[in-house]
Motif scaffolding. Structure first.
Motif, short mmCIF file in Angstrom:
data_model
loop_
_atom_site.label_atom_id
_atom_site.label_comp_id
_atom_site.label_asym_id
_atom_site.label_seq_id
_atom_site.Cartn_x
_atom_site.Cartn_y
_atom_site.Cartn_z
N VAL A 162 -4.47 1.58 -1.54
CA VAL A 162 -5.13 2.41 -0.19
C VAL A 162 -5.64 1.33 0.58
CG1 VAL A 162 -6.29 4.25 0.71
CG2 VAL A 162 -5.04 4.53 -1.58
N SER A 163 -5.27 1.17 1.71
CA SER A 163 -5.78 0.15 2.69
C SER A 163 -7.34 0.48 2.88
CB SER A 163 -5.06 0.17 3.95
OG SER A 163 -5.96 -0.33 5.10
N SER A 164 -8.07 -0.49 3.05
CA SER A 164 -9.72 -0.03 3.41
C SER A 164 -9.66 0.45 4.81
CB SER A 164 -10.46 -1.41 3.60
OG SER A 164 -9.91 -2.45 4.41
N SER A 165 -8.70 0.68 5.62
CA SER A 165 -8.84 1.39 6.93
C SER A 165 -8.14 2.57 6.75
CB SER A 165 -8.39 0.55 7.99
OG SER A 165 -7.31 0.21 7.81
N ALA A 166 -7.91 3.18 5.66
CA ALA A 166 -6.79 4.41 5.43
C ALA A 166 -7.77 5.62 5.84
CB ALA A 166 -6.67 4.38 4.09
N LYS A 167 -6.88 6.53 6.57
CA LYS A 167 -7.48 7.87 6.81
C LYS A 167 -7.18 8.90 5.77
CE LYS A 167 -7.21 6.85 11.73
NZ LYS A 167 -6.32 6.85 12.99
N ARG A 168 -6.22 8.83 5.18
CA ARG A 168 -5.61 9.56 3.98
C ARG A 168 -5.85 8.71 2.60
NH1 ARG A 168 -0.67 10.10 5.55
NH2 ARG A 168 -1.21 12.04 6.74
N TYR A 169 -6.76 8.87 2.06
CA TYR A 169 -7.08 7.93 1.10
C TYR A 169 -7.21 8.41 -0.54
CZ TYR A 169 -11.76 9.13 2.28
OH TYR A 169 -12.89 10.12 2.80
N SER A 170 -7.58 9.66 -0.54
CA SER A 170 -7.89 10.24 -1.96
C SER A 170 -6.52 10.53 -2.51
CB SER A 170 -8.46 11.54 -1.85
OG SER A 170 -7.98 12.69 -1.15
N ALA A 171 -6.62 10.78 -3.94
CA ALA A 171 -5.24 10.92 -4.43
C ALA A 171 -4.57 12.45 -4.27
CB ALA A 171 -5.53 11.18 -6.04
N GLU A 172 -5.46 13.54 -3.86
CA GLU A 172 -5.18 14.86 -3.67
C GLU A 172 -4.44 14.64 -2.20
OE1 GLU A 172 -8.35 14.09 -4.65
OE2 GLU A 172 -8.12 14.68 -6.77
N GLU A 173 -4.99 13.99 -1.33
CA GLU A 173 -4.49 14.08 0.09
C GLU A 173 -3.10 13.15 0.03
OE1 GLU A 173 -8.13 13.36 3.27
OE2 GLU A 173 -7.64 11.93 1.78
N VAL A 174 -2.91 12.08 -0.72
CA VAL A 174 -1.69 11.13 -0.76
C VAL A 174 -0.51 12.10 -1.78
CG1 VAL A 174 -0.57 9.45 -1.84
CG2 VAL A 174 -2.88 9.18 -0.54
N SER A 175 -1.06 12.89 -2.69
CA SER A 175 -0.16 13.88 -3.25
C SER A 175 0.46 14.98 -2.46
CB SER A 175 -0.66 14.22 -4.68
OG SER A 175 -0.81 13.29 -5.48
N SER A 176 -0.53 15.38 -1.79
CA SER A 176 -0.17 16.50 -0.81
C SER A 176 0.99 16.00 -0.01
CB SER A 176 -1.48 17.20 -0.36
OG SER A 176 -0.97 18.36 0.47
N TYR A 177 0.26 14.97 0.90
CA TYR A 177 1.33 14.42 2.00
C TYR A 177 2.79 14.33 1.32
CZ TYR A 177 2.95 11.40 5.86
OH TYR A 177 3.89 10.96 6.68
N ARG A 182 4.44 5.04 -7.14
CA ARG A 182 3.47 5.48 -8.45
C ARG A 182 3.78 7.25 -8.04
NH1 ARG A 182 -2.06 2.48 -7.51
NH2 ARG A 182 -1.55 0.49 -8.54
N HIS A 183 3.61 7.76 -6.93
CA HIS A 183 3.91 9.06 -6.87
C HIS A 183 5.15 9.70 -7.55
CE1 HIS A 183 3.41 13.03 -5.29
NE2 HIS A 183 4.89 13.07 -4.70
N GLN A 184 6.51 8.88 -7.22
CA GLN A 184 7.52 9.21 -7.98
C GLN A 184 7.70 9.20 -9.28
OE1 GLN A 184 10.33 6.84 -5.31
NE2 GLN A 184 10.69 8.55 -4.11
N SER A 230 -5.00 6.84 -10.86
CA SER A 230 -3.84 5.98 -11.27
C SER A 230 -2.88 5.92 -9.98
CB SER A 230 -3.22 6.43 -12.49
OG SER A 230 -2.66 7.59 -12.07
N LEU A 231 -3.05 6.83 -9.20
CA LEU A 231 -2.22 6.84 -7.96
C LEU A 231 -2.77 6.09 -6.94
CD1 LEU A 231 0.21 7.98 -6.42
CD2 LEU A 231 -1.46 9.89 -5.57
N THR A 232 -3.92 6.15 -6.77
CA THR A 232 -4.55 5.40 -5.41
C THR A 232 -5.34 4.07 -5.59
OG1 THR A 232 -6.30 6.60 -5.62
CG2 THR A 232 -4.70 7.84 -4.13
N SER A 233 -5.71 3.79 -6.88
CA SER A 233 -6.36 2.72 -7.33
C SER A 233 -5.67 1.37 -6.96
CB SER A 233 -6.90 2.56 -8.60
OG SER A 233 -7.61 1.49 -9.03
N GLY A 234 -6.18 0.63 -5.79
CA GLY A 234 -5.70 -0.66 -5.34
C GLY A 234 -4.49 -0.68 -4.54
N THR A 290 0.91 -1.19 0.02
CA THR A 290 -0.20 0.13 0.00
C THR A 290 0.77 1.12 0.00
OG1 THR A 290 -0.31 -0.19 2.44
CG2 THR A 290 -2.13 -1.11 1.18
N ASP A 291 1.50 1.49 1.04
CA ASP A 291 2.45 2.78 1.41
C ASP A 291 3.49 2.73 0.16
OD1 ASP A 291 0.90 3.60 3.47
OD2 ASP A 291 1.66 1.87 4.30
N GLY A 292 4.35 1.58 0.25
CA GLY A 292 5.44 1.48 -1.02
C GLY A 292 4.89 1.94 -2.20
#
Length: 91
Positions: free
Chosen positions: A55-70, A40-42, A49-53, A33-35
């Motif tokens: 992101v954990s089902s229990s994720a608190k940060r799950y949208s592509a925007e949140e992940v990209s920003s982080y 993908r981000h790099q 295309s960044l987050t599909s498949g 998930t995280d790796g």
């Protein structure tokens, strides 16, 4: 290599909270998930295309925007080889 994921906390001067490799913020740093999100981000993936498949089902940060920003806010922390650049094939 980025897939060697341990739950590593590094205090971040440019973030309100400590940086961890738990990108999706589900409480566990894992390669599939995280790796995958980091890799993908790099490679420049965004949106679904960044987050599909990847992101954990229990994720608190799950949208592509949140992940990209982080990851963008903490890009310097992903320079694993210390080259001054964050690249998918070396970090």
């Amino acid at each position: 290599m980025i897939l060697m994921l341990g739950l590593v906390a590094v205090s971040g001067a440019n973030t309100e909270e400590a940086f961890t490799l738990d990108v999706d913020d589900d409480g566990i740093a894992t390669a599939l998930t995280d790796g995958l999100l980091i890799l993908r981000h790099q490679f420049g993936f965004d949106g679904l295309s960044l987050t599909s498949g990847a992101v954990s089902s229990s994720a608190k940060r799950y949208s592509a925007e949140e992940v990209s920003s982080y990851l963008a806010e903490n890009a310097s922390r992903l320079d694993i080889d210390g080259s001054g650049e964050v690249t998918a094939l070396t970090d």
